[in-house]
Design a protein around this motif. Structure first.
Motif, PDB file in Angstrom:
ATOM      1  N   GLN A  23     -11.643  -8.094 -36.688  1.00 32.34           N
ATOM      2  CA  GLN A  23     -10.246  -7.673 -36.800  1.00 32.34           C
ATOM      3  C   GLN A  23      -9.508  -8.540 -37.807  1.00 32.34           C
ATOM      4  N   ARG A  24      -9.832  -9.820 -37.831  1.00 31.39           N
ATOM      5  CA  ARG A  24      -9.205 -10.700 -38.836  1.00 31.39           C
ATOM      6  C   ARG A  24      -9.621 -10.284 -40.241  1.00 31.39           C
ATOM      7  N   ARG A  25     -10.859  -9.839 -40.399  1.00 34.91           N
ATOM      8  CA  ARG A  25     -11.308  -9.362 -41.716  1.00 34.91           C
ATOM      9  C   ARG A  25     -10.565  -8.101 -42.127  1.00 34.91           C
ATOM     10  N   LEU A  26     -10.317  -7.221 -41.171  1.00 29.48           N
ATOM     11  CA  LEU A  26      -9.544  -6.017 -41.473  1.00 29.48           C
ATOM     12  C   LEU A  26      -8.133  -6.391 -41.913  1.00 29.48           C
ATOM     13  N   ARG A  27      -7.575  -7.391 -41.274  1.00 29.34           N
ATOM     14  CA  ARG A  27      -6.204  -7.817 -41.617  1.00 29.34           C
ATOM     15  C   ARG A  27      -6.133  -8.381 -43.023  1.00 29.34           C
ATOM     16  N   LEU A  28      -7.208  -8.967 -43.498  1.00 32.08           N
ATOM     17  CA  LEU A  28      -7.246  -9.569 -44.832  1.00 32.08           C
ATOM     18  C   LEU A  28      -7.671  -8.576 -45.912  1.00 32.08           C
ATOM     19  N   ALA A  29      -8.066  -7.372 -45.497  1.00 33.37           N
ATOM     20  CA  ALA A  29      -8.635  -6.412 -46.442  1.00 33.37           C
ATOM     21  C   ALA A  29      -7.560  -5.614 -47.170  1.00 33.37           C
ATOM     22  N   THR A  30      -7.943  -5.151 -48.378  1.00 34.69           N
ATOM     23  CA  THR A  30      -7.097  -4.272 -49.189  1.00 34.69           C
ATOM     24  C   THR A  30      -7.864  -2.991 -49.480  1.00 34.69           C
ATOM     25  N   VAL A  31      -7.226  -1.857 -49.228  1.00 35.75           N
ATOM     26  CA  VAL A  31      -7.829  -0.559 -49.505  1.00 35.75           C
ATOM     27  C   VAL A  31      -6.923   0.200 -50.476  1.00 35.75           C
ATOM     28  N   ALA A  46      -5.323   6.379 -40.126  1.00 39.25           N
ATOM     29  CA  ALA A  46      -6.350   5.719 -39.325  1.00 39.25           C
ATOM     30  C   ALA A  46      -6.499   4.253 -39.722  1.00 39.25           C
ATOM     31  N   LEU A  47      -6.448   3.972 -41.028  1.00 33.92           N
ATOM     32  CA  LEU A  47      -6.572   2.590 -41.489  1.00 33.92           C
ATOM     33  C   LEU A  47      -5.375   1.749 -41.064  1.00 33.92           C
ATOM     34  N   ALA A  48      -4.186   2.320 -41.166  1.00 25.01           N
ATOM     35  CA  ALA A  48      -2.983   1.577 -40.769  1.00 25.01           C
ATOM     36  C   ALA A  48      -3.034   1.233 -39.286  1.00 25.01           C
ATOM     37  N   ARG A  49      -3.456   2.177 -38.461  1.00 25.34           N
ATOM     38  CA  ARG A  49      -3.520   1.927 -37.017  1.00 25.34           C
ATOM     39  C   ARG A  49      -4.699   1.032 -36.648  1.00 25.34           C
ATOM     40  N   ALA A  50      -5.718   0.982 -37.506  1.00 28.71           N
ATOM     41  CA  ALA A  50      -6.845   0.070 -37.271  1.00 28.71           C
ATOM     42  C   ALA A  50      -6.490  -1.375 -37.615  1.00 28.71           C
ATOM     43  N   GLY A  51      -5.378  -1.559 -38.341  1.00 33.86           N
ATOM     44  CA  GLY A  51      -4.942  -2.919 -38.645  1.00 33.86           C
ATOM     45  C   GLY A  51      -5.318  -3.436 -40.005  1.00 33.86           C
ATOM     46  N   ILE A  52      -5.653  -2.536 -40.947  1.00 34.90           N
ATOM     47  CA  ILE A  52      -5.870  -2.981 -42.326  1.00 34.90           C
ATOM     48  C   ILE A  52      -4.612  -3.705 -42.796  1.00 34.90           C
ATOM     49  N   GLY A  53      -4.801  -4.815 -43.519  1.00 31.68           N
ATOM     50  CA  GLY A  53      -3.654  -5.648 -43.867  1.00 31.68           C
ATOM     51  C   GLY A  53      -2.875  -5.225 -45.084  1.00 31.68           C
ATOM     52  N   ARG A  54      -3.554  -4.599 -46.048  1.00 36.06           N
ATOM     53  CA  ARG A  54      -2.852  -4.194 -47.267  1.00 36.06           C
ATOM     54  C   ARG A  54      -3.370  -2.848 -47.745  1.00 36.06           C
ATOM     55  N   LEU A  55      -2.457  -1.980 -48.119  1.00 31.44           N
ATOM     56  CA  LEU A  55      -2.787  -0.688 -48.699  1.00 31.44           C
ATOM     57  C   LEU A  55      -2.153  -0.580 -50.081  1.00 31.44           C
ATOM     58  N   ILE A  56      -2.925  -0.068 -51.019  1.00 32.11           N
ATOM     59  CA  ILE A  56      -2.402   0.324 -52.323  1.00 32.11           C
ATOM     60  C   ILE A  56      -2.448   1.848 -52.345  1.00 32.11           C
ATOM     61  N   LEU A  57      -1.305   2.483 -52.520  1.00 30.03           N
ATOM     62  CA  LEU A  57      -1.204   3.934 -52.448  1.00 30.03           C
ATOM     63  C   LEU A  57      -0.748   4.492 -53.785  1.00 30.03           C
ATOM     64  N   ALA A 118      -8.781  -4.107 -54.819  1.00 30.22           N
ATOM     65  CA  ALA A 118      -9.181  -3.473 -53.560  1.00 30.22           C
ATOM     66  C   ALA A 118     -10.596  -3.849 -53.156  1.00 30.22           C
ATOM     67  N   ASP A 119     -10.827  -3.864 -51.849  1.00 25.81           N
ATOM     68  CA  ASP A 119     -12.176  -4.061 -51.322  1.00 25.81           C
ATOM     69  C   ASP A 119     -12.968  -2.768 -51.343  1.00 25.81           C
ATOM     70  N   VAL A 120     -12.266  -1.642 -51.266  1.00 19.87           N
ATOM     71  CA  VAL A 120     -12.903  -0.329 -51.266  1.00 19.87           C
ATOM     72  C   VAL A 120     -11.880   0.688 -51.760  1.00 19.87           C
ATOM     73  N   VAL A 121     -12.372   1.776 -52.360  1.00 18.88           N
ATOM     74  CA  VAL A 121     -11.512   2.806 -52.953  1.00 18.88           C
ATOM     75  C   VAL A 121     -11.721   4.120 -52.207  1.00 18.88           C
ATOM     76  N   ILE A 122     -10.612   4.790 -51.875  1.00 19.22           N
ATOM     77  CA  ILE A 122     -10.654   6.100 -51.231  1.00 19.22           C
ATOM     78  C   ILE A 122     -10.162   7.131 -52.237  1.00 19.22           C
TER      79      ILE A 122
END
Length: 295
Positions: A23-31, A46-57, A118-122
């Protein structure tokens, strides 16, 4: 709100599906999510509710009335609002501590920086040029892209930097063409190649009105979209993004798979020999479908 918000309390029921360390890793992640409407929006939620820490939209469009049937951040009071901005504002109501960076039509000018951060791209866009830019830059920067097919069935595929991109794998006629210099014929052929793949490797044809599908292929009708399919697809994409962040095995590879909710089964790509035999038959069938609807 933010003064009483607790990330730990917010994510406490996640623990068990993920460990506290994960969960701490999710908080530090950027998608980075390009396209915040249908599948992209469901993935973002789903990512926001999972606790991802940063989103680039990034999104170039505004919400419109026809988006209400499937896009999770489209409401009566967000119609007419830039999609990425409305999505950011609603995500912050889920997690006030979430860091959200928003881009509109100018995102392409910053593609390398956004993807590098980003750590991963959607890929949530349905524009061929934007997709080519995402994949080409992501490969150069060593980033994995999560995507889905234009299919009546929920689907997902994961393209790692070493994998063939859809442009290569499906044989788009776009090699050597700049992402922003595509012709109408190139776009049409690329869409046909994707439809061909979907028809060869899934039972999608049994779950959609084929006469209307012919109009989509001919370019005389917008793509059909249905909330259960779109939201299920976005959720599958979110799972794969979380797997990337946590270093877990992916359920999908660059070829992907289809989730047949009507029959309760996963449909994976056919044997290469069988697919090669079916491909010309499917191509002729698709052309026959499109012919009556052609302008």
């Amino acid at each position: 709100m933010s003064s009483v918000f607790s990330y730990e309390a917010f994510t406490t029921r996640n623990i068990g599906f993920v460990t506290e360390a994960e969960q701490r890793r999710l908080r530090l992640a950027t998608v980075f999510v390009c396209g915040t409407g249908g599948m992209g929006g469901a993935c973002i939620q789903a990512l926001a509710r999972a606790g991802i820490g940063r989103l680039i939209l990034a999104d170039i469009d505004r919400f419109e009335l026809s988006n209400l049937n499937r896009q999770v951040f489209c409401f009566a009071d967000t119609i007419g609002t830039p999609k990425a901005e409305a999505t950011r504002d609603l995500c912050l109501k889920i997690n006030p501590d979430l860091e959200v960076t928003v881009f509109g039509p100018d995102w392409t000018d910053h593609a390398e920086t956004l993807i590098a951060d980003a750590d991963v791209v959607i890929n949530g866009t349905d524009d061929l040029g934007a997709s080519l830019l995402l994949y080409r830059v992501s490969r150069n920067l060593g980033r994995t892209v999560i995507d889905a097919y234009a299919s009546p069935l929920p689907s997902v595929y994961v393209t790692r930097p070493q994998d063939p991109t859809p442009e290569e794998r499906l044989g788009y006629p776009t090699a050597g063409t700049a992402w922003n210099a595509l012709t109408a014929d190139q776009r049409s052929e690329a869409f046909l190649r994707e439809a061909e793949y979907v028809m060869v490797h899934s039972s999608s044809r049994h779950h959609v009105d084929l006469s209307l599908a012919g109009e989509v292929i001919a370019g005389t009708r917008s793509r059909m979209s249905f909330a259960p399919m779109v939201i299920s697809t976005g959720t599958l994409m979110a799972y794969e993004a979380i797997h990337v962040v946590l270093g877990r095995p992916q359920s999908a590879d660059c070829r992907g798979w289809f989730f047949n909710l009507h029959a309760g089964r996963i449909e994976r790509p056919r044997n290469a020999i069988v697919a090669a035999l079916l491909r010309p038959l499917v191509r002729r069938y698709l052309m026959r479908l499109a012919a009556p609807a052609a302008p």
